[in-house]
Design a protein around this motif. Structure first.
Motif, mmCIF file in Angstrom:
data_model
loop_
_atom_site.group_PDB
_atom_site.id
_atom_site.type_symbol
_atom_site.label_atom_id
_atom_site.label_comp_id
_atom_site.label_asym_id
_atom_site.label_seq_id
_atom_site.Cartn_x
_atom_site.Cartn_y
_atom_site.Cartn_z
ATOM 1 N N GLY A 172 -3.946 14.709 0.988
ATOM 2 C CA GLY A 172 -4.799 13.539 0.552
ATOM 3 C C GLY A 172 -4.197 12.351 0.924
ATOM 4 O O GLY A 172 -4.845 11.337 1.437
ATOM 5 N N ILE A 173 -3.074 12.224 0.411
ATOM 6 C CA ILE A 173 -2.162 11.103 0.454
ATOM 7 C C ILE A 173 -1.846 10.638 1.658
ATOM 8 O O ILE A 173 -1.899 9.541 2.246
ATOM 9 C CB ILE A 173 -0.956 11.331 -0.575
ATOM 10 N N VAL A 174 -1.407 11.620 2.673
ATOM 11 C CA VAL A 174 -1.292 11.445 4.084
ATOM 12 C C VAL A 174 -2.460 11.044 4.756
ATOM 13 O O VAL A 174 -2.440 9.831 5.419
ATOM 14 C CB VAL A 174 -0.449 12.474 4.604
ATOM 15 N N ALA A 175 -3.494 11.476 4.432
ATOM 16 C CA ALA A 175 -4.802 10.881 5.081
ATOM 17 C C ALA A 175 -5.302 9.752 4.586
ATOM 18 O O ALA A 175 -5.798 8.696 5.418
ATOM 19 C CB ALA A 175 -6.069 12.167 4.604
ATOM 20 N N VAL A 176 -5.050 9.277 3.321
ATOM 21 C CA VAL A 176 -5.503 7.992 2.909
ATOM 22 C C VAL A 176 -4.513 6.862 3.698
ATOM 23 O O VAL A 176 -4.951 5.852 4.182
ATOM 24 C CB VAL A 176 -5.242 7.887 1.453
ATOM 25 N N ASN A 177 -2.986 7.203 3.942
ATOM 26 C CA ASN A 177 -2.225 6.339 4.426
ATOM 27 C C ASN A 177 -2.665 6.257 5.882
ATOM 28 O O ASN A 177 -2.476 5.210 6.621
ATOM 29 C CB ASN A 177 -0.926 6.730 4.226
ATOM 30 N N ALA A 178 -3.062 7.319 6.314
ATOM 31 C CA ALA A 178 -3.421 7.215 7.804
ATOM 32 C C ALA A 178 -4.478 6.368 8.244
ATOM 33 O O ALA A 178 -4.477 5.751 9.272
ATOM 34 C CB ALA A 178 -3.669 8.857 8.465
ATOM 35 N N VAL A 179 -5.557 6.573 7.448
ATOM 36 C CA VAL A 179 -6.838 5.646 7.632
ATOM 37 C C VAL A 179 -6.340 4.217 7.467
ATOM 38 O O VAL A 179 -6.957 3.502 8.025
ATOM 39 C CB VAL A 179 -8.026 6.320 6.628
ATOM 40 N N HIS A 180 -5.402 4.054 6.443
ATOM 41 C CA HIS A 180 -5.285 2.497 6.375
ATOM 42 C C HIS A 180 -4.492 2.086 7.381
ATOM 43 O O HIS A 180 -4.593 0.988 7.631
ATOM 44 C CB HIS A 180 -4.438 2.567 4.895
ATOM 45 N N SER A 181 -3.401 2.916 8.138
ATOM 46 C CA SER A 181 -3.023 2.525 9.215
ATOM 47 C C SER A 181 -3.860 2.287 10.410
ATOM 48 O O SER A 181 -3.573 1.351 11.319
ATOM 49 C CB SER A 181 -1.673 3.559 9.396
ATOM 50 N N PHE A 223 0.844 -1.197 -0.123
ATOM 51 C CA PHE A 223 -0.117 0.079 -0.134
ATOM 52 C C PHE A 223 0.867 1.183 0.077
ATOM 53 O O PHE A 223 0.597 2.461 -0.597
ATOM 54 C CB PHE A 223 -0.927 0.004 1.101
ATOM 55 N N GLY A 224 1.979 1.183 0.781
ATOM 56 C CA GLY A 224 2.926 2.559 0.668
ATOM 57 C C GLY A 224 3.687 2.790 -0.599
ATOM 58 O O GLY A 224 3.743 3.810 -0.981
ATOM 59 N N ILE A 225 3.868 1.487 -1.263
ATOM 60 C CA ILE A 225 4.724 1.673 -2.375
ATOM 61 C C ILE A 225 3.431 2.455 -3.518
ATOM 62 O O ILE A 225 4.001 3.177 -4.252
ATOM 63 C CB ILE A 225 5.185 0.419 -2.987
ATOM 64 N N ILE A 226 2.485 1.851 -3.441
ATOM 65 C CA ILE A 226 1.290 2.128 -4.445
ATOM 66 C C ILE A 226 1.000 3.505 -4.415
ATOM 67 O O ILE A 226 0.923 4.572 -5.062
ATOM 68 C CB ILE A 226 0.069 1.364 -4.503
ATOM 69 N N SER A 227 0.862 4.066 -2.985
ATOM 70 C CA SER A 227 0.535 5.414 -2.572
ATOM 71 C C SER A 227 1.629 6.296 -2.938
ATOM 72 O O SER A 227 1.445 7.600 -3.558
ATOM 73 C CB SER A 227 0.379 5.770 -1.238
#
Length: 139
Positions: A110-119, A80-84
């Protein structure tokens, strides 16, 4: 009444019939024999419940193993991190081209928010209902 209950009822009837034929001299031995059969049935029921409970725990552990092992879920997080990050390049370019520095900042927020929600999704209790355990007495 299930089959095991009918078997136990037959055993009780046979014990009472044997008592009436043999008399009170054999009553203690007959009662002890019947109680031993009841104890065996209780042991079998308890063993079955313990095995079922252990199997349910193993399934729960297998399904929730991601929280118990430090590297469990590493591939998902890494991917997920690589794709983002790969998608961040064109999103940054589009945001910077469309709105300049503000667009760049908004796309990275937006990118940070998506990764934060995923985490945060991996945290216990995050948007999950807790299941209530059912009664212990049903088979």
């Amino acid at each position: 009444m299930n089959t095991r209950d009918s078997e136990l009822k037959k055993e009780l009837d046979a014990t009472l019939h044997a008592r009436s034929e043999l008399g009170p001299d054999y009553e203690a031995a007959l009662v002890e024999s019947f109680l031993e059969k009841v104890e065996q049935r209780l042991d079998a029921t308890l063993d079955r419940r313990v095995r079922r409970h252990l199997a349910e725990q193993q399934v729960r552990i297998a399904r929730g193993a991601s929280s118990s092992h430090p590297l469990a879920g590493f591939g998902e997080r890494y991917g997920f991190g690589i794709i983002s990050l790969v998608l961040a390049v064109p999103l940054s370019a589009i945001g910077a081209d469309a709105a300049g520095t503000k667009g760049l900042v908004i796309s990275w927020l937006g990118i940070v928010a998506v990764n934060a929600v995923h985490s945060a999704r991996r945290l216990p209790g995050f948007l999950r209902r807790t299941e209530r355990p059912g009664p212990d007495w049903d088979d």
